[in-house]
Design an enzyme around this catalytic site. Structure first.
Site, PDB file in Angstrom:
ATOM      1  N   ASP A  50       0.851  -1.197   0.000  1.00  0.00           N
ATOM      2  CA  ASP A  50       0.000   0.000   0.000  1.00  0.00           C
ATOM      3  C   ASP A  50       0.886   1.246   0.000  1.00  0.00           C
ATOM      4  OD1 ASP A  50      -3.268   0.146   0.839  1.00  0.00           O
ATOM      5  OD2 ASP A  50      -2.161   2.033   0.926  1.00  0.00           O
ATOM      6  N   GLU A  53       1.201   4.929   4.460  1.00  0.00           N
ATOM      7  CA  GLU A  53       2.072   4.417   5.525  1.00  0.00           C
ATOM      8  C   GLU A  53       1.300   4.127   6.810  1.00  0.00           C
ATOM      9  OE1 GLU A  53       6.083   5.701   8.024  1.00  0.00           O
ATOM     10  OE2 GLU A  53       4.538   7.157   7.533  1.00  0.00           O
ATOM     11  N   LYS A 147     -19.637   0.206 -11.120  1.00  0.00           N
ATOM     12  CA  LYS A 147     -19.601   1.536 -11.750  1.00  0.00           C
ATOM     13  C   LYS A 147     -18.895   1.496 -13.114  1.00  0.00           C
ATOM     14  CE  LYS A 147     -20.021   4.089  -7.441  1.00  0.00           C
ATOM     15  NZ  LYS A 147     -20.459   2.922  -6.642  1.00  0.00           N
ATOM     16  N   LYS A 159     -12.171   2.136 -14.124  1.00  0.00           N
ATOM     17  CA  LYS A 159     -12.335   0.719 -13.778  1.00  0.00           C
ATOM     18  C   LYS A 159     -12.638  -0.109 -15.035  1.00  0.00           C
ATOM     19  CE  LYS A 159     -11.749  -0.037  -9.337  1.00  0.00           C
ATOM     20  NZ  LYS A 159     -10.687  -0.959  -8.903  1.00  0.00           N
ATOM     21  N   VAL A 191     -19.861  -1.545  -0.694  1.00  0.00           N
ATOM     22  CA  VAL A 191     -19.489  -2.434   0.403  1.00  0.00           C
ATOM     23  C   VAL A 191     -19.826  -1.735   1.713  1.00  0.00           C
ATOM     24  CG1 VAL A 191     -17.604  -3.682   1.487  1.00  0.00           C
ATOM     25  CG2 VAL A 191     -17.667  -3.455  -0.991  1.00  0.00           C
ATOM     26  N   SER A 194     -17.422   0.265   4.428  1.00  0.00           N
ATOM     27  CA  SER A 194     -16.104   0.599   3.878  1.00  0.00           C
ATOM     28  C   SER A 194     -15.897   2.107   4.042  1.00  0.00           C
ATOM     29  CB  SER A 194     -16.032   0.218   2.396  1.00  0.00           C
ATOM     30  OG  SER A 194     -16.902   1.027   1.632  1.00  0.00           O
ATOM     31  N   THR A 215     -28.286  12.303  -1.551  1.00  0.00           N
ATOM     32  CA  THR A 215     -28.186  13.083  -2.790  1.00  0.00           C
ATOM     33  C   THR A 215     -29.526  13.167  -3.514  1.00  0.00           C
ATOM     34  OG1 THR A 215     -27.412  11.096  -3.934  1.00  0.00           O
ATOM     35  CG2 THR A 215     -25.734  12.622  -3.154  1.00  0.00           C
ATOM     36  N   ARG A 289     -24.256  14.315  -6.993  1.00  0.00           N
ATOM     37  CA  ARG A 289     -22.911  14.892  -7.064  1.00  0.00           C
ATOM     38  C   ARG A 289     -22.351  14.684  -8.471  1.00  0.00           C
ATOM     39  NH1 ARG A 289     -20.515  11.713  -1.979  1.00  0.00           N
ATOM     40  NH2 ARG A 289     -21.506  10.058  -3.156  1.00  0.00           N
TER      41      ARG A 289
END
Length: 297
Positions: A50, A53, A147, A159, A191, A194, A215, A289
């Site tokens: 990742d 840090e 998406k 994606k 999810v 998340s 929204t 949005r």
């Protein structure tokens, strides 16, 4: 509003037991659960990768307490767009299975930062595929998103591009006698719990006495729990033949408005509206949005 998708324990262990596993974006919501499941299913070595840090440090500490002495746990700080770094890791550690979960995923943020979003999401996928191919990784799995279907935003488009990259590498392998890496993809929706999920947002807003912000009154989303999604991503490696795009069965879409009302009631509070002006928590509709869809497909 549906039964939990129970894992197949044989399929979960099939590609994990005594293997060397690499997870990009390991400190994220899905990546960290993938890491836990990989440890539980007896991997020989787990490389958690990742570029954050603090999050990687927290995950490493957590997994160190879960991990047995038989499993080697290696935390590596770095960016998944760095091909040379990936080649080094995959070669030195003889990686068997790669789960590519590293991505920027927040639709409005990526919409405001399209170039960095595309660079991170698309070029990391290309680097992961290239490194997997060149070092003889057995399976490379892209964690994708619903998406990516008819995308209306940069995140979804990035994606979809990543999926096409994985598929093109798979096509290359199918025509080659030299390479054998199986490239596959898994698509799923939102999810629960998340980072960026509406659930922690609603919980926080309820704790402050409201209002809850949505929204659009008619917006719907598909939902899974984090363990469900992670277990199914791992199981998909047992089914992959190369070039596969797996869609997780997420049941029926849920109206976010219904979810908000349910959470208010489950908190022992009432909804404040025209019918009940003395209620506890109000729901406000702020408008879609940038790049946001009313429903996912």
């Amino acid at each position: 509003g549906r039964d939990i998708v129970l894992p197949d324990k044989v399929m979960l262990r099939d590609k994990i037991y005594k293997r060397v596993i690499f997870i990009s974006g390991a400190a994220g919501s899905i990546g960290s659960e993938l890491s836990r499941q990989v440890l539980l299913n007896g991997a020989r070595k787990l490389i958690i990768f990742d570029h954050n840090e603090h999050s990687l440090y927290k995950l490493f500490n957590e997994l160190s307490n879960l991990s047995s002495k038989d499993i080697e746990l290696i935390p590596i700080l770095g960016c998944a767009t760095n091909l040379n770094l990936l080649l080094n890791i995959f070669e030195n550690h003889k990686v068997d299975i790669v789960f590519h979960a590293a991505a920027y995923k927040h639709v409005p943020l990526v919409e405001f930062n399209p170039l960095i979003g595309i660079n991170n999401n698309v070029f990391s996928s290309k680097s992961i595929c290239e490194a997997s191919l060149k070092t003889g990784v057995k399976n490379a799995v892209l964690v994708s998103s619903d998406k990516a279907v008819r995308p209306t935003n940069v995140m979804g488009a990035s994606k979809r591009l990543s999926e096409l990259i994985f598929q093109s590498f798979s096509e290359f392998v199918s025509k080659s006698e030299k390479y054998s890496t199986k490239f596959s993809m898994v698509r799923f929706g939102n999810v629960m719990n998340s980072s960026g999920s509406v659930l922690p947002l609603f919980k926080n807003q309820i704790s402050k006495g409201g209002p809850l912000t949505i929204t659009h009154k008619d917006i719907t989303r598909y939902f899974m729990t984090i363990p469900e999604a992670a277990q199914l991503v791992i199981q998909s490696t047992s089914l992959a033949k190369g070039g596969d795009l797996f869609l997780l069965d997420m049941g029926d879409p849920i109206k976010i408005d219904d979810l908000a009302q349910t959470m208010i009631r489950l908190s022992g509070l009432s909804i404040k509206n025209q019918v009940n002006p003395n209620g506890d928590i109000e729901i406000i509709y702020k408008g879609l949005r940038p790049g946001e869809k009313l429903y996912e497909e």
